[in-house]
Enzyme design. Sequence first.
Site, mmCIF file in Angstrom:
data_model
loop_
_atom_site.group_PDB
_atom_site.id
_atom_site.type_symbol
_atom_site.label_atom_id
_atom_site.label_comp_id
_atom_site.label_asym_id
_atom_site.label_seq_id
_atom_site.Cartn_x
_atom_site.Cartn_y
_atom_site.Cartn_z
ATOM 1 N N ARG A 33 83.896 29.189 65.616
ATOM 2 C CA ARG A 33 82.543 28.674 65.960
ATOM 3 C C ARG A 33 82.171 27.918 67.201
ATOM 4 O O ARG A 33 81.511 28.114 68.225
ATOM 5 C CB ARG A 33 81.776 28.014 65.008
ATOM 6 C CG ARG A 33 81.497 28.686 63.597
ATOM 7 C CD ARG A 33 81.233 28.004 62.317
ATOM 8 N NE ARG A 33 80.877 28.809 61.406
ATOM 9 C CZ ARG A 33 81.505 29.716 60.448
ATOM 10 N NH1 ARG A 33 82.732 30.001 60.952
ATOM 11 N NH2 ARG A 33 80.932 30.684 59.519
ATOM 12 N N ASP A 298 87.098 32.667 49.667
ATOM 13 C CA ASP A 298 88.812 32.877 50.308
ATOM 14 C C ASP A 298 89.572 32.166 49.141
ATOM 15 O O ASP A 298 90.940 32.024 49.319
ATOM 16 C CB ASP A 298 88.877 32.270 51.626
ATOM 17 C CG ASP A 298 88.058 33.254 52.531
ATOM 18 O OD1 ASP A 298 87.411 34.210 52.163
ATOM 19 O OD2 ASP A 298 87.963 32.708 53.642
ATOM 20 N N LYS A 399 97.585 35.746 60.606
ATOM 21 C CA LYS A 399 96.134 35.727 60.861
ATOM 22 C C LYS A 399 95.212 34.356 60.688
ATOM 23 O O LYS A 399 94.380 34.264 61.693
ATOM 24 C CB LYS A 399 95.582 36.659 59.740
ATOM 25 C CG LYS A 399 93.927 36.919 59.934
ATOM 26 C CD LYS A 399 93.376 37.746 58.866
ATOM 27 C CE LYS A 399 92.073 38.519 59.092
ATOM 28 N NZ LYS A 399 90.987 37.329 59.146
HETATM 29 O O1 LIG Z 1 82.173 32.485 58.699
HETATM 30 C C1 LIG Z 1 83.483 32.472 58.501
HETATM 31 O O2 LIG Z 1 84.312 31.619 59.033
HETATM 32 C C2 LIG Z 1 83.999 32.975 57.133
HETATM 33 C C3 LIG Z 1 83.179 33.477 56.392
HETATM 34 C C4 LIG Z 1 83.744 34.068 55.052
HETATM 35 O O3 LIG Z 1 83.292 35.481 55.082
HETATM 36 P P1 LIG Z 1 81.893 36.120 54.282
HETATM 37 O O4 LIG Z 1 80.693 35.371 54.750
HETATM 38 O O5 LIG Z 1 82.131 37.548 54.630
HETATM 39 O O6 LIG Z 1 82.156 36.110 52.800
HETATM 40 C C5 LIG Z 1 85.136 34.023 54.740
HETATM 41 O O7 LIG Z 1 85.574 34.682 53.719
HETATM 42 C C6 LIG Z 1 85.940 34.295 55.859
HETATM 43 O O8 LIG Z 1 87.312 33.915 55.640
HETATM 44 C C7 LIG Z 1 85.381 33.246 57.023
HETATM 45 C C1 LIG Z 2 88.047 37.024 55.020
HETATM 46 C C2 LIG Z 2 88.705 36.332 55.775
HETATM 47 O O1 LIG Z 2 88.669 36.633 57.225
HETATM 48 P P1 LIG Z 2 87.763 37.397 57.987
HETATM 49 O O2 LIG Z 2 86.546 38.019 57.284
HETATM 50 O O3 LIG Z 2 87.093 36.498 59.478
HETATM 51 O O4 LIG Z 2 88.560 38.619 58.627
HETATM 52 C C3 LIG Z 2 89.650 35.466 55.448
HETATM 53 O O5 LIG Z 2 90.406 34.702 56.436
HETATM 54 O O6 LIG Z 2 90.205 35.186 54.230
#
Ligand SMILES: O=C(O)C1=C[C@@H](OP(=O)(O)O)[C@@H](O)[C@H](O)C1
Ligand SMILES: C=C(OP(=O)(O)O)C(=O)O
Length: 423
Positions: A33, A298, A399
């Site tokens: 962000r 997560d 990742k």
């Molecule tokens: O905005 C973010 O940084 C994230 C939002 C989440 O995804 P979702 O909004 O698709 O659940 C999360 O699972 C991902 O790891 C990171």
């Molecule tokens: C879902 C994840 O990441 P992204 O959706 O940003 O790939 C994560 O880090 O568990």
Amino acid sequence: MNAVRLSPPATLTNPGIVQVTIPLASSKSESNRALIIDALTGFQCDLKNLSTARDTQTMIRLLKSQDNTADVLDAGTTMRFLTAYFTVTGQQKTMTGTPRMCERPIGILVDALRTLGADITYLNKEGYPPLQINGFSSSESNRISIRGDVSSQYISALVMIAPLLPNGLTLELTGAIGSRPYIEMTLEQMAYFGADVQADWATNTITITPKPYTPKPYAIESDWSGASYWYSVAALAQDETAEINLLGLKSKSLQGDSAIVDIMRSLGVESTFTESGVRLTKCPTSEFLAWDFTDCPDLAQTVAVCAAVKGVTLHLTGIESLKIKETDRVAALQAELQKVGAELVELEPNHRYEVHQLTASHTVPATIKTYDDHRMAMAFAPVAMREEIIIEEPRVVDKSYPSFWDDMARVATVDFIDELFQV
Ligand SMILES: O=C(O)C1=C[C@@H](OP(=O)(O)O)[C@@H](O)[C@H](O)C1
Ligand SMILES: C=C(OP(=O)(O)O)C(=O)O
């Protein structure tokens, strides 16, 4: 026949005394962000403690790249945030990623961007990457209704570009809202950089007025999602005097995954906030835990594996979105929990699930498949506190947490079996 060296599996054994201080990776969510907002100020912010996660490094690289194609690899936020960013900044780009990324839906975001004036076409399957951003001529429209139950990343992507839209933006979120703390994180970071944002959670409406961001220095917090694996290490440690100090975490965090503090109190981990972060020690464990993961998807894998191995029956709700992440995480957990003597069963279709230990013994060491999912590797690694375990394709951790195995090596023996695989 060629001899090729594949990524060797990691074998984790011999946990000794668990007394350790871990610097932790910083949050890729906060980093990505901050990077988008920085780019929208013309790269004038001084961002400190940016994540070394591949998802963040990919974001940095693609923001600076002049190439026509932006390959986000497997980074969801990078795909969604950059699609909105390249659109509003008028950059013609082909957005693509790994085969799995091309199975992760993006239609809700693209539809919203089209309403705002974007010309975007799909290159393969409607609603999924790869896609082509052809241009943007902002429309009069500044009010959009958008589903909140698929991915919060679409909403974060849209609100971050909204201060640059001539008429700002009002988003009406419909249906259930998943991952809401991630939307709040976005709005908090935007407000920090001077955006005029208002969220009314009674009506699920977010309003952003047109007003440029103000460049400012910003320091990223350590990653609470990454911290969750250390909570699991503490919960599973046989050492009753186990103490883990996690640096750089704050009790008042932008990250919803700080919910791990409350969850893990039931799984036997007490948190004490200190000047430098948080200290984990052991406390009594409950026999049963029910948790709604809607706000913190997560964490579901960490908690499921930890509860399974500890013999705590766990009821999970709010895990529907796990099916469209790096892998189908529900299916992946179902397959791999069996190997450590537990199962994940669906109690109510697509809604309520249970994890419980099985009575039959299992083979040790279990060899865990990771399905290109960093969180599968990291969620199962703490099992080493109880029994030897082998994690396949361990570099998936890059990742989000590239130093994970170096850090784990401080509480377990981590061997990468350096063998030649024949093809
Ligand atoms: O905005 C973010 O940084 C994230 C939002 C989440 O995804 P979702 O909004 O698709 O659940 C999360 O699972 C991902 O790891 C990171
Ligand atoms: C879902 C994840 O990441 P992204 O959706 O940003 O790939 C994560 O880090 O568990």
